[in-house]
Design a protein around this motif. Structure first.
Motif, PDB file in Angstrom:
ATOM      1  N   LEU A 256       0.872  -1.182   0.000  1.00  0.00           N
ATOM      2  CA  LEU A 256       0.000   0.000   0.000  1.00  0.00           C
ATOM      3  C   LEU A 256       0.909   1.232   0.000  1.00  0.00           C
ATOM      4  CD1 LEU A 256      -2.476  -1.281   2.735  1.00  0.00           C
ATOM      5  CD2 LEU A 256      -2.614  -1.594   0.268  1.00  0.00           C
ATOM      6  N   ARG A 257       1.474   1.544  -1.176  1.00  0.00           N
ATOM      7  CA  ARG A 257       2.518   2.563  -1.278  1.00  0.00           C
ATOM      8  C   ARG A 257       2.063   3.929  -0.783  1.00  0.00           C
ATOM      9  NH1 ARG A 257       7.531   0.554  -1.363  1.00  0.00           N
ATOM     10  NH2 ARG A 257       7.907  -0.872  -3.083  1.00  0.00           N
ATOM     11  N   ALA A 258       0.836   4.300  -1.110  1.00  0.00           N
ATOM     12  CA  ALA A 258       0.367   5.637  -0.746  1.00  0.00           C
ATOM     13  C   ALA A 258       0.288   5.822   0.766  1.00  0.00           C
ATOM     14  CB  ALA A 258      -0.997   5.905  -1.383  1.00  0.00           C
ATOM     15  N   LYS A 259       0.171   4.693   1.504  1.00  0.00           N
ATOM     16  CA  LYS A 259       0.045   4.772   2.963  1.00  0.00           C
ATOM     17  C   LYS A 259       1.315   4.321   3.686  1.00  0.00           C
ATOM     18  CE  LYS A 259      -4.936   3.825   2.882  1.00  0.00           C
ATOM     19  NZ  LYS A 259      -6.013   2.934   3.363  1.00  0.00           N
ATOM     20  N   ASN A 260       2.379   3.971   2.924  1.00  0.00           N
ATOM     21  CA  ASN A 260       3.601   3.424   3.545  1.00  0.00           C
ATOM     22  C   ASN A 260       3.288   2.197   4.395  1.00  0.00           C
ATOM     23  OD1 ASN A 260       5.221   5.267   2.325  1.00  0.00           O
ATOM     24  ND2 ASN A 260       5.676   6.473   4.142  1.00  0.00           N
ATOM     25  N   GLN A 261       2.422   1.328   3.878  1.00  0.00           N
ATOM     26  CA  GLN A 261       2.020   0.128   4.606  1.00  0.00           C
ATOM     27  C   GLN A 261       2.028  -1.071   3.655  1.00  0.00           C
ATOM     28  OE1 GLN A 261      -1.764   0.837   6.508  1.00  0.00           O
ATOM     29  NE2 GLN A 261      -1.104   2.796   7.380  1.00  0.00           N
ATOM     30  N   ALA A 262       1.889  -2.253   4.246  1.00  0.00           N
ATOM     31  CA  ALA A 262       1.784  -3.473   3.438  1.00  0.00           C
ATOM     32  C   ALA A 262       0.917  -4.482   4.188  1.00  0.00           C
ATOM     33  CB  ALA A 262       3.162  -4.061   3.165  1.00  0.00           C
ATOM     34  N   LEU A 263       0.269  -5.361   3.429  1.00  0.00           N
ATOM     35  CA  LEU A 263      -0.483  -6.487   3.987  1.00  0.00           C
ATOM     36  C   LEU A 263       0.134  -7.767   3.439  1.00  0.00           C
ATOM     37  CD1 LEU A 263      -4.117  -5.124   3.544  1.00  0.00           C
ATOM     38  CD2 LEU A 263      -2.915  -5.440   5.713  1.00  0.00           C
ATOM     39  N   LEU A 264       0.389  -8.714   4.346  1.00  0.00           N
ATOM     40  CA  LEU A 264       1.107  -9.934   3.962  1.00  0.00           C
ATOM     41  C   LEU A 264       0.362 -11.134   4.530  1.00  0.00           C
ATOM     42  CD1 LEU A 264       4.879 -10.326   3.943  1.00  0.00           C
ATOM     43  CD2 LEU A 264       3.639 -11.805   5.505  1.00  0.00           C
ATOM     44  N   GLN A 265       0.042 -12.100   3.676  1.00  0.00           N
ATOM     45  CA  GLN A 265      -0.726 -13.267   4.127  1.00  0.00           C
ATOM     46  C   GLN A 265       0.164 -14.505   4.172  1.00  0.00           C
ATOM     47  OE1 GLN A 265      -4.679 -13.888   2.448  1.00  0.00           O
ATOM     48  NE2 GLN A 265      -4.310 -16.097   2.386  1.00  0.00           N
ATOM     49  N   MET A 266       0.288 -15.096   5.389  1.00  0.00           N
ATOM     50  CA  MET A 266       1.024 -16.347   5.552  1.00  0.00           C
ATOM     51  C   MET A 266       0.113 -17.524   5.160  1.00  0.00           C
ATOM     52  SD  MET A 266       3.887 -15.084   6.778  1.00  0.00           S
ATOM     53  CE  MET A 266       4.801 -16.538   7.320  1.00  0.00           C
ATOM     54  N   GLN A 267       0.720 -18.712   5.005  1.00  0.00           N
ATOM     55  CA  GLN A 267      -0.062 -19.877   4.588  1.00  0.00           C
ATOM     56  C   GLN A 267      -1.059 -20.310   5.655  1.00  0.00           C
ATOM     57  OE1 GLN A 267       2.182 -23.510   3.873  1.00  0.00           O
ATOM     58  NE2 GLN A 267       0.915 -23.965   2.070  1.00  0.00           N
ATOM     59  N   ASP A 268      -0.681 -20.131   6.924  1.00  0.00           N
ATOM     60  CA  ASP A 268      -1.598 -20.515   7.996  1.00  0.00           C
ATOM     61  C   ASP A 268      -1.389 -19.614   9.208  1.00  0.00           C
ATOM     62  OD1 ASP A 268       0.731 -21.525   9.301  1.00  0.00           O
ATOM     63  OD2 ASP A 268       0.464 -23.443   8.262  1.00  0.00           O
ATOM     64  N   VAL A 269      -2.328 -19.697  10.169  1.00  0.00           N
ATOM     65  CA  VAL A 269      -2.279 -18.838  11.352  1.00  0.00           C
ATOM     66  C   VAL A 269      -1.050 -19.125  12.229  1.00  0.00           C
ATOM     67  CG1 VAL A 269      -3.474 -18.224  13.495  1.00  0.00           C
ATOM     68  CG2 VAL A 269      -4.777 -18.417  11.362  1.00  0.00           C
ATOM     69  N   PRO A 270      -0.664 -20.419  12.490  1.00  0.00           N
ATOM     70  CA  PRO A 270       0.518 -20.654  13.327  1.00  0.00           C
ATOM     71  C   PRO A 270       1.795 -19.982  12.789  1.00  0.00           C
ATOM     72  CG  PRO A 270      -0.739 -22.682  13.093  1.00  0.00           C
ATOM     73  CD  PRO A 270      -1.370 -21.686  12.177  1.00  0.00           C
ATOM     74  N   SER A 271       1.963 -19.939  11.455  1.00  0.00           N
ATOM     75  CA  SER A 271       3.137 -19.266  10.890  1.00  0.00           C
ATOM     76  C   SER A 271       3.119 -17.775  11.223  1.00  0.00           C
ATOM     77  CB  SER A 271       3.168 -19.438   9.362  1.00  0.00           C
ATOM     78  OG  SER A 271       3.246 -20.796   9.007  1.00  0.00           O
ATOM     79  N   ALA A 272       1.942 -17.173  11.097  1.00  0.00           N
ATOM     80  CA  ALA A 272       1.817 -15.741  11.401  1.00  0.00           C
ATOM     81  C   ALA A 272       2.054 -15.487  12.894  1.00  0.00           C
ATOM     82  CB  ALA A 272       0.436 -15.242  10.986  1.00  0.00           C
ATOM     83  N   VAL A 273       1.540 -16.399  13.745  1.00  0.00           N
ATOM     84  CA  VAL A 273       1.743 -16.255  15.196  1.00  0.00           C
ATOM     85  C   VAL A 273       3.225 -16.349  15.542  1.00  0.00           C
ATOM     86  CG1 VAL A 273       1.318 -17.342  17.434  1.00  0.00           C
ATOM     87  CG2 VAL A 273      -0.573 -17.060  15.805  1.00  0.00           C
ATOM     88  N   ASN A 274       3.936 -17.283  14.924  1.00  0.00           N
ATOM     89  CA  ASN A 274       5.384 -17.410  15.170  1.00  0.00           C
ATOM     90  C   ASN A 274       6.116 -16.125  14.802  1.00  0.00           C
ATOM     91  OD1 ASN A 274       5.181 -20.014  16.098  1.00  0.00           O
ATOM     92  ND2 ASN A 274       5.648 -20.975  14.117  1.00  0.00           N
ATOM     93  N   ALA A 275       5.752 -15.555  13.665  1.00  0.00           N
ATOM     94  CA  ALA A 275       6.396 -14.311  13.228  1.00  0.00           C
ATOM     95  C   ALA A 275       6.110 -13.187  14.213  1.00  0.00           C
ATOM     96  CB  ALA A 275       5.901 -13.931  11.832  1.00  0.00           C
TER      97      ALA A 275
END
Length: 442
Positions: free
Chosen positions: A38-57
């Motif tokens: 989201l360049r205009a907002k200096n942000q990004a959205l990133l989707q991991m394959q599953d919830v446990p991977s996102a929780v680990n990160a």
């Protein structure tokens, strides 16, 4: 904290941060399915394959501050459980193919004009219209192709590429506009299907409904705003798209610099003004009589003095290698030997501050001359400058009905001498303006 999700929301994603940079930050924790910048907002959205991977990160980065290219980024779970194409579009990323492209140019060290953009994009199909403008995301352009297939080809081939080596990076999305409206043919907008359009009238920028106007960061009600009335941060953001040139911190608060190892037989306050005013407005200059090869220069603010120190340190002038450092004196006191420039109309940053910031660079072999007489010849320009060194090449051209010129010297020292001696000198009935050009050849 929002409940755990496969989608991670990343903030403070500067323009210098690329998609591979973000992927590298999260790949150790699992497979990444989607990434939306989201360049205009200096942000990004990133989707991991599953919830446990996102929780680990998220657990790891709760204890370790994530940083990319020296910039701290901040992570949290997104309120989205999935990233869909529709969500991506509502977040401002145009992925629905369209014949109009929205192009953002990051790390813009060289000026980008309509002509440059046409050269870059026309190999992919007929370009009908181009409009350039300045927004909070940086320098942007809308490019309308004749066909949607040409726009798709251009985006696929050029996304993430640099126009020039190491800078002017292209970030390309599809626009949601149906047709570009172009009122003027000049270096900021062009309708290639209608060459009879007039060039822009001075002081009347062409407003483009829905996406700002050309130079909108530093125009107000159709008039250029002088530096004193303008927020310095806005000018810097307009020039550098929110980032800063490599090596510039933007945190210096010392306005006064000390220049030493000057040639006392040839230097004076006005010549120092001509050189240092390339990097900011000059308040005062004082040559130190007890140290004839030293001078104090008080700039408009700490950012301007940082630019001067960064770009002029080690430059050669009149056979001497300059030393430029911050002074221990916060300002120069008025006195018989102090020259006052605070109200000088020669201060370059009183108008078009953002444009002048963008052109800041170390001395080069090439100088750019503007505000020339309309009937000037290349021979007259050479005669005016040749005492300062060997002129390799010259080019006289016209932009917005104004005569300008490029002059290439044998080396940087000769070009620097010509600039400090002949900026604001009279040629014919005009007072000429000289700056360094970052072009390599004519």
């Amino acid at each position: 904290m929002t409940e755990p999700s496969k989608v991670i929301h990343v903030r403070n994603v500067g323009h210098e941060i690329s998609e591979p940079d973000l992927l590298q930050l999260f790949q150790p924790f699992g497979v990444i399915n989607k990434l939306v910048m989201l360049r205009a907002k200096n942000q990004a959205l990133l989707q991991m394959q599953d919830v446990p991977s996102a929780v680990n990160a998220m657990q790891f980065y709760a204890n370790v501050q994530p940083s990319i290219r020296g910039r701290n980024v901040y992570v949290q779970f997104s309120s989205h459980q999935e990233l869909t194409t529709m969500e991506q579009n509502t977040q401002g990323r145009g992925d629905e193919p369209n014949r109009i492209l929205l192009v953002t140019i990051h790390h813009m060290l060289y000026p980008i004009t309509v002509e440059v953009l046409q050269q870059v994009f026309s190999p992919h199909g007929y370009v009908e219209k181009i409009v350039t403008f300045q927004k909070s995301a940086g320098f942007q352009a809308l490019i309308q192709f004749q066909s949607r297939q040409s726009a798709i080809s251009a985006r696929n081939s050029l996304q993430g590429r640099n126009i020039y080596d190491g800078c002017c990076q292209l970030d390309i999305q599809f626009s949601n506009l149906d047709e570009l409206q172009v009122n003027y043919n000049n270096d900021r907008s062009r309708d290639f299907t209608n060459p009879s359009l007039p060039s822009e009238q001075k002081g009347r920028p062409s407003s483009q409904p829905g996406y700002g106007d050309a130079g909108g960061m530093y125009s107000l009600q159709g008039h250029e705003v002088g530096f004193p009335q303008m927020n310095n941060g806005a000018a810097i953001a307009a020039a550098f798209g929110g980032g800063l040139p490599p090596g510039i911190s933007g945190t210096n608060d010392r306005c006064t610099v000390l220049a030493s190892n000057l040639n006392p037989d040839r230097i004076d306050e006005n010549k120092l003004f001509n050189l240092f005013s390339l990097y900011g407005n000059i308040a005062r200059i004082k040559l130190l009589r007890n140290k004839p090869d030293h001078a104090l220069i008080q700039m408009g603010d700490g950012f301007q003095s940082e630019l001067a120190v960064h770009f002029l340190k080690g430059a050669t002038l009149f056979g001497k290698r300059l030393e430029v450092n911050y002074s221990k004196h916060p300002h120069i006191t008025m006195g018989a030997e102090t020259h006052e420039y605070l109200n000088s109309n020669l201060n370059r940053f009183n108008r078009n501050a953002a444009k002048n910031y963008r052109y800041c660079c170390s001395p080069t072999k090439m100088i750019h001359l503007s505000t020339l007489p309309q009937d000037i010849t290349e021979e007259e320009i050479v005669t005016h400058l040749e005492e300062h060194g060997s002129i390799i090449n010259t080019k006289l051209f016209e932009m917005n009905a104004k005569k300008q010129a490029l002059v290439l010297f044998e080396n940087e020292e000769q070009a620097t001498e010509a600039l400090v001696c002949k900026h604001a000198s009279s040629l014919g009935d005009s007072m000429i303006r000289i700056s360094f050009s970052q072009l390599q050849t004519i």
